[in-house]
Design a protein around this motif. Structure first.
Motif, PDB file in Angstrom:
ATOM      1  N   GLN A 159      16.151   4.035 -27.237  1.00  0.00           N
ATOM      2  CA  GLN A 159      16.673   4.384 -25.920  1.00  0.00           C
ATOM      3  C   GLN A 159      15.596   4.966 -25.014  1.00  0.00           C
ATOM      4  OE1 GLN A 159      19.858   6.922 -27.318  1.00  0.00           O
ATOM      5  NE2 GLN A 159      21.415   5.370 -26.885  1.00  0.00           N
ATOM      6  N   VAL A 160      14.630   5.695 -25.596  1.00  0.00           N
ATOM      7  CA  VAL A 160      13.520   6.214 -24.794  1.00  0.00           C
ATOM      8  C   VAL A 160      12.722   5.049 -24.208  1.00  0.00           C
ATOM      9  CG1 VAL A 160      11.322   7.457 -24.843  1.00  0.00           C
ATOM     10  CG2 VAL A 160      13.319   8.404 -26.012  1.00  0.00           C
ATOM     11  N   LEU A 161      12.389   4.081 -25.038  1.00  0.00           N
ATOM     12  CA  LEU A 161      11.608   2.936 -24.573  1.00  0.00           C
ATOM     13  C   LEU A 161      12.382   2.128 -23.530  1.00  0.00           C
ATOM     14  CD1 LEU A 161      10.077   1.757 -27.972  1.00  0.00           C
ATOM     15  CD2 LEU A 161       9.107   3.317 -26.277  1.00  0.00           C
ATOM     16  N   SER A 162      13.691   2.030 -23.718  1.00  0.00           N
ATOM     17  CA  SER A 162      14.532   1.334 -22.739  1.00  0.00           C
ATOM     18  C   SER A 162      14.589   2.103 -21.420  1.00  0.00           C
ATOM     19  CB  SER A 162      15.948   1.151 -23.296  1.00  0.00           C
ATOM     20  OG  SER A 162      16.800   0.539 -22.348  1.00  0.00           O
ATOM     21  N   ALA A 163      14.658   3.435 -21.515  1.00  0.00           N
ATOM     22  CA  ALA A 163      14.691   4.257 -20.298  1.00  0.00           C
ATOM     23  C   ALA A 163      13.390   4.130 -19.520  1.00  0.00           C
ATOM     24  CB  ALA A 163      14.957   5.715 -20.663  1.00  0.00           C
ATOM     25  N   VAL A 164      12.263   4.041 -20.239  1.00  0.00           N
ATOM     26  CA  VAL A 164      10.973   3.834 -19.577  1.00  0.00           C
ATOM     27  C   VAL A 164      10.992   2.515 -18.808  1.00  0.00           C
ATOM     28  CG1 VAL A 164       8.531   3.326 -19.981  1.00  0.00           C
ATOM     29  CG2 VAL A 164       9.626   5.226 -21.186  1.00  0.00           C
ATOM     30  N   LYS A 165      11.457   1.476 -19.446  1.00  0.00           N
ATOM     31  CA  LYS A 165      11.492   0.149 -18.813  1.00  0.00           C
ATOM     32  C   LYS A 165      12.394   0.142 -17.591  1.00  0.00           C
ATOM     33  CE  LYS A 165      12.496  -4.709 -19.819  1.00  0.00           C
ATOM     34  NZ  LYS A 165      12.925  -5.672 -20.882  1.00  0.00           N
ATOM     35  N   GLY A 203       0.795  -1.223   0.000  1.00  0.00           N
ATOM     36  CA  GLY A 203       0.000   0.000   0.000  1.00  0.00           C
ATOM     37  C   GLY A 203       0.823   1.266   0.000  1.00  0.00           C
ATOM     38  N   GLU A 204       2.149   1.193   0.212  1.00  0.00           N
ATOM     39  CA  GLU A 204       2.975   2.389   0.161  1.00  0.00           C
ATOM     40  C   GLU A 204       3.180   2.806  -1.289  1.00  0.00           C
ATOM     41  OE1 GLU A 204       6.104   3.437   3.020  1.00  0.00           O
ATOM     42  OE2 GLU A 204       6.225   1.280   3.324  1.00  0.00           O
ATOM     43  N   THR A 205       3.107   4.111  -1.530  1.00  0.00           N
ATOM     44  CA  THR A 205       3.251   4.629  -2.883  1.00  0.00           C
ATOM     45  C   THR A 205       4.669   5.136  -3.101  1.00  0.00           C
ATOM     46  OG1 THR A 205       0.931   5.272  -2.964  1.00  0.00           O
ATOM     47  CG2 THR A 205       2.410   6.320  -4.551  1.00  0.00           C
ATOM     48  N   VAL A 206       5.270   4.710  -4.188  1.00  0.00           N
ATOM     49  CA  VAL A 206       6.600   5.186  -4.584  1.00  0.00           C
ATOM     50  C   VAL A 206       6.427   6.043  -5.828  1.00  0.00           C
ATOM     51  CG1 VAL A 206       8.910   4.545  -5.358  1.00  0.00           C
ATOM     52  CG2 VAL A 206       7.745   3.176  -3.609  1.00  0.00           C
ATOM     53  N   TYR A 207       7.056   7.223  -5.820  1.00  0.00           N
ATOM     54  CA  TYR A 207       6.937   8.174  -6.923  1.00  0.00           C
ATOM     55  C   TYR A 207       8.251   8.210  -7.703  1.00  0.00           C
ATOM     56  CZ  TYR A 207       2.842   9.751  -4.315  1.00  0.00           C
ATOM     57  OH  TYR A 207       1.637   9.798  -3.659  1.00  0.00           O
ATOM     58  N   ARG A 208       8.133   8.023  -9.023  1.00  0.00           N
ATOM     59  CA  ARG A 208       9.303   8.046  -9.891  1.00  0.00           C
ATOM     60  C   ARG A 208       9.024   8.980 -11.063  1.00  0.00           C
ATOM     61  NH1 ARG A 208       8.211   2.766  -8.450  1.00  0.00           N
ATOM     62  NH2 ARG A 208       9.891   1.590  -7.429  1.00  0.00           N
ATOM     63  N   ALA A 209      10.083   9.645 -11.553  1.00  0.00           N
ATOM     64  CA  ALA A 209       9.930  10.547 -12.702  1.00  0.00           C
ATOM     65  C   ALA A 209      11.065  10.329 -13.690  1.00  0.00           C
ATOM     66  CB  ALA A 209       9.898  11.996 -12.246  1.00  0.00           C
ATOM     67  N   LEU A 210      10.730  10.267 -14.971  1.00  0.00           N
ATOM     68  CA  LEU A 210      11.707  10.205 -16.053  1.00  0.00           C
ATOM     69  C   LEU A 210      11.550  11.459 -16.895  1.00  0.00           C
ATOM     70  CD1 LEU A 210      13.810   8.864 -17.897  1.00  0.00           C
ATOM     71  CD2 LEU A 210      11.946   7.581 -18.970  1.00  0.00           C
ATOM     72  N   LEU A 211      12.599  12.290 -16.944  1.00  0.00           N
ATOM     73  CA  LEU A 211      12.573  13.561 -17.674  1.00  0.00           C
ATOM     74  C   LEU A 211      13.566  13.474 -18.826  1.00  0.00           C
ATOM     75  CD1 LEU A 211      12.781  15.961 -14.567  1.00  0.00           C
ATOM     76  CD2 LEU A 211      10.758  14.834 -15.528  1.00  0.00           C
ATOM     77  N   ASP A 265       2.015   2.512  -7.119  1.00  0.00           N
ATOM     78  CA  ASP A 265       2.990   3.559  -7.399  1.00  0.00           C
ATOM     79  C   ASP A 265       2.506   4.540  -8.469  1.00  0.00           C
ATOM     80  OD1 ASP A 265       4.548   2.322  -5.556  1.00  0.00           O
ATOM     81  OD2 ASP A 265       5.868   1.334  -7.003  1.00  0.00           O
ATOM     82  N   VAL A 266       3.219   5.688  -8.529  1.00  0.00           N
ATOM     83  CA  VAL A 266       2.932   6.725  -9.521  1.00  0.00           C
ATOM     84  C   VAL A 266       4.207   6.996 -10.310  1.00  0.00           C
ATOM     85  CG1 VAL A 266       2.271   9.123  -9.913  1.00  0.00           C
ATOM     86  CG2 VAL A 266       1.134   7.792  -8.118  1.00  0.00           C
ATOM     87  N   SER A 267       4.109   6.952 -11.624  1.00  0.00           N
ATOM     88  CA  SER A 267       5.252   7.206 -12.508  1.00  0.00           C
ATOM     89  C   SER A 267       4.950   8.403 -13.391  1.00  0.00           C
ATOM     90  CB  SER A 267       5.537   5.978 -13.378  1.00  0.00           C
ATOM     91  OG  SER A 267       5.765   4.832 -12.579  1.00  0.00           O
ATOM     92  N   LEU A 268       5.899   9.328 -13.471  1.00  0.00           N
ATOM     93  CA  LEU A 268       5.721  10.537 -14.286  1.00  0.00           C
ATOM     94  C   LEU A 268       6.703  10.506 -15.449  1.00  0.00           C
ATOM     95  CD1 LEU A 268       5.217  14.175 -13.076  1.00  0.00           C
ATOM     96  CD2 LEU A 268       6.920  13.686 -14.840  1.00  0.00           C
ATOM     97  N   PHE A 269       6.175  10.684 -16.668  1.00  0.00           N
ATOM     98  CA  PHE A 269       7.009  10.732 -17.876  1.00  0.00           C
ATOM     99  C   PHE A 269       6.887  12.114 -18.501  1.00  0.00           C
ATOM    100  CE2 PHE A 269       7.540  10.541 -22.466  1.00  0.00           C
ATOM    101  CZ  PHE A 269       8.745   9.869 -22.605  1.00  0.00           C
ATOM    102  N   PHE A 270       8.042  12.763 -18.728  1.00  0.00           N
ATOM    103  CA  PHE A 270       8.060  14.084 -19.369  1.00  0.00           C
ATOM    104  C   PHE A 270       9.096  14.057 -20.485  1.00  0.00           C
ATOM    105  CE2 PHE A 270      10.267  18.115 -19.942  1.00  0.00           C
ATOM    106  CZ  PHE A 270       9.218  18.999 -20.151  1.00  0.00           C
TER     107      PHE A 270
END
Length: 605
Positions: free
Chosen positions: A379-385, A322-330, A395-400
């Protein structure tokens, strides 16, 4: 086990042994716990001298006959523990290897006479220079005027058939140093001399310590007493003025890992030393791989040899459900074929990083930020993975991403994202990759035509926008070349595929999307050529709406939370106040959102 002791200490011990022998004590004398620099112990037992623990290597400062310049030895003749003769000091030499005894210290100022029991195995000069001649054993005796003696049992082994270094090429920063380690075949022994082909570029000490002096290249050579050599090419670059990491903060679950990436200014170099402020929370390897150990917070530091450093704050959470982890890929794409560098896309990543570092998610967690630049579509698709590999349904993932986008195609290729230096990424492929990430995904697209991501049945398109775009194309030749470069569409080499590419992010309960522009609409920005004064208007308005401290301007009801709808309305309202005037009319940029009227909370402060 090898021991390294200084020449002065050896000389003192030898003199002490002589005095003990001369005193002829009636009972055994034992001196214990004599501390060395390495915190080891040498024991003196009985009337003779015994250097305990098998092999002891004499300090590299000891004199070698025939050294050249800075050259010297890294593996001097060994002292071994005595076998049978408690009064004898054991020496190991390779054939043709030399070792100089300190006659002054042995005789305490009195004359010392040296002789060898077997000159075919080892010789000794009147000044105490021992030389190995062939394999075997010999005894070297030093007689001090007055009758006292010191004895050395010399064992001569084969000289090496070759020598190797642990590296054949190295890079150093100016004033950075590294110690090279030569290796020789088992059962052989050698002394080494070192030299540099250009001491103005890099010097080398008797111990094989190489120091960079100025930018350039040189060759460092190690040579054994029997002429075997090995070389290492040394490239010296400027020392870095700073160091940065691709993440300034990260959130991990216990047992998760991440790899931190270091960036140094161009044409500089340094080895990086990694440390963790709390190894019970997170540990880091010599390669910058961080592993979460237990719940808590630790600071990971990357440090250059000249003490420049960058840090990443790692928050480790327990595996409680139930704990939420926040990640962002810019991601910022700035180098495009045939165009000037698009520094505003890199500036967008900087602005987003600063904003995300100032807020939390609804559950209080901070975003773990990964920054990337100039990626290919693969490389973008690999970075997402890789970035979102540890995500789960909570969890919450942010892609920019900030890049050029395709606005010309009305069908299969609409809104495709331009990659650096060429090629493109279909929205469908990006949507498929992000759809595979568990949990919620926030998608923010800064590019021309980005509205294609949520376009459906013409509902988000504007005939006026299309007409304006066609008008701009017709008058493009009248624009300043820098403006054309800054605001042009995607790579002209795009190949149309047969895959539909619009509305790919309209996935209920999965994506929360903001795009800089409508389908087939331009996105504008300020390009100064410097990232600190360049920006895309959409990213500027978005980060201003959230802010970096205090209240969030986009927070309409002042509850310290900004929802997707609140942020969309804020950007739209600000955008209406900033029309772009051209000689053909006035143009407005229209931010797009999905889903509409959403009260999903993006950020809290």
């Amino acid at each position: 086990m090898m021991r390294h002791i200084s020449r002065k200490l050896v000389a003192t011990l030898l003199a002490l042994a002589m005095l003990v022998s001369m005193a002829a004590f009636a009972e055994e004398v034992t001196l214990e716990d004599a501390p060395l620099e390495s915190e080891e112990v040498i024991a003196l037992e009985g009337e003779g001298l015994e250097l305990s623990d098998a092999l002891i290597d004499i300090d590299l400062d000891a004199t070698l006959e025939g050294t050249e310049g800075d050259a010297g030895s890294d593996d001097m003749p060994r002292l071994e523990s005595s076998e049978g003769n408690a009064e004898a000091t054991q020496l190991v030499l390779g054939v043709k290897e030399k070792y100089t005894l300190d006659a002054e210290a042995i005789g305490s100022g009195r004359k010392v006479t040296f002789k060898s029991s077997n000159k075919k195995v080892a010789t000794v000069t009147s000044k105490g220079v021992i030389k190995g001649v062939k394999k075997g054993k010999a005894t070297i005796t030093g007689t001090v005027k007055g009758g006292a003696e010191v004895v050395y049992e010399v064992r001569v082994v084969a000289a090496p058939s070759g020598v190797k270094l642990d590296k054949t090429s190295i890079t150093l920063g100016v004033k950075e140093s590294v110690v090279m380690t030569p290796t020789i075949p088992d059962g052989t022994h050698a002394s080494f001399t070192w030299s540099s082909s250009n001491k103005t570029i890099a010097t080398v000490s008797k111990a094989g310590k190489i120091v960079g002096k100025k930018a350039g290249k040189t060759t460092v050579t190690v040579k054994t007493q029997n002429g075997k050599t090995a070389k290492v090419t040394v490239k010296v670059m400027k020392a870095p003025g700073k160091v940065t990491l691709d993440k300034t903060s990260a959130s991990l679950m216990e047992g998760e890992s991440l790899k931190l990436k270091v960036t140094l200014p161009s044409n500089t170099y340094s080895r990086i030393t990694w440390t963790s402020s709390d190894n019970s929370v997170a540990v880091v390897s010599a390669a910058g791989k961080v592993r979460a150990v237990a719940a808590g917070t630790a600071t990971i530091t990357a440090r250059t040899f000249n003490n420049k450093k960058a840090t990443c704050t790692v928050t480790v959470k327990s595996g409680t459900s139930g704990e939420t982890v926040y990640r962002a890929l810019l991601i910022g794409e700035e180098n495009f074929s045939g165009q000037s560098i698009c520094t505003r896309n890199r500036a967008d990543v900087t602005a987003m990083t600063k904003m995300l570092n100032s807020i939390t998610g609804p559950t209080g967690g901070s975003f773990s930020i990964t920054r990337k630049y100039d990626l290919s579509s693969k490389q973008v698709l690999s970075a997402v993975k890789n970035t979102f590999s540890g995500a789960d349904d909570d969890d919450v993932s942010l892609f920019f991403i900030a890049t050029h986008g395709d606005v010309d195609y009305s069908g299969d290729y609409a809104g495709a994202l331009a990659m650096s230096p060429s090629g493109s990424l279909l929205l469908k492929d990006l949507a498929d990759a992000l759809n595979a990430v568990p949990g919620k995904v926030i998608v923010i697209l800064e590019s021309c035509g980005a509205g294609a991501a949520v376009y459906a049945n013409g509902g988000n398109a504007s005939n006026d926008s299309k007409a304006l775009y066609e008008d701009i194309k017709e008058r493009a030749a009248q624009f300043d070349e820098a403006v054309i470069r800054a605001f042009s569409g995607a790579d002209p080499g795009i190949v149309v595929t047969l895959q539909p590419n619009t509305g790919e992010f309209r996935v209920d309960n999965k994506f929360y999307v903001l795009t800089a522009s409508r389908y087939q609409e331009l996105s504008w920005g300020m390009e100064s050529g410097k990232s600190e004064t360049s920006y895309n208007y959409f990213t500027l308005w978005l980060t201003q709406g959230v802010g970096t401290s205090g209240a969030m301007p986009a927070d309409a009801n002042s509850n310290s939370q900004t929802t997707l709808d609140e942020l969309y309305r804020y950007i739209s309202r600000v955008g209406d106040d900033y029309p772009f005037k051209t000689d053909g009319g006035v143009y407005y940029q229209h931010v797009q959102v999905y889903p509409a009227d959403s009260d999903y909370v993006l950020f809290c402060r």
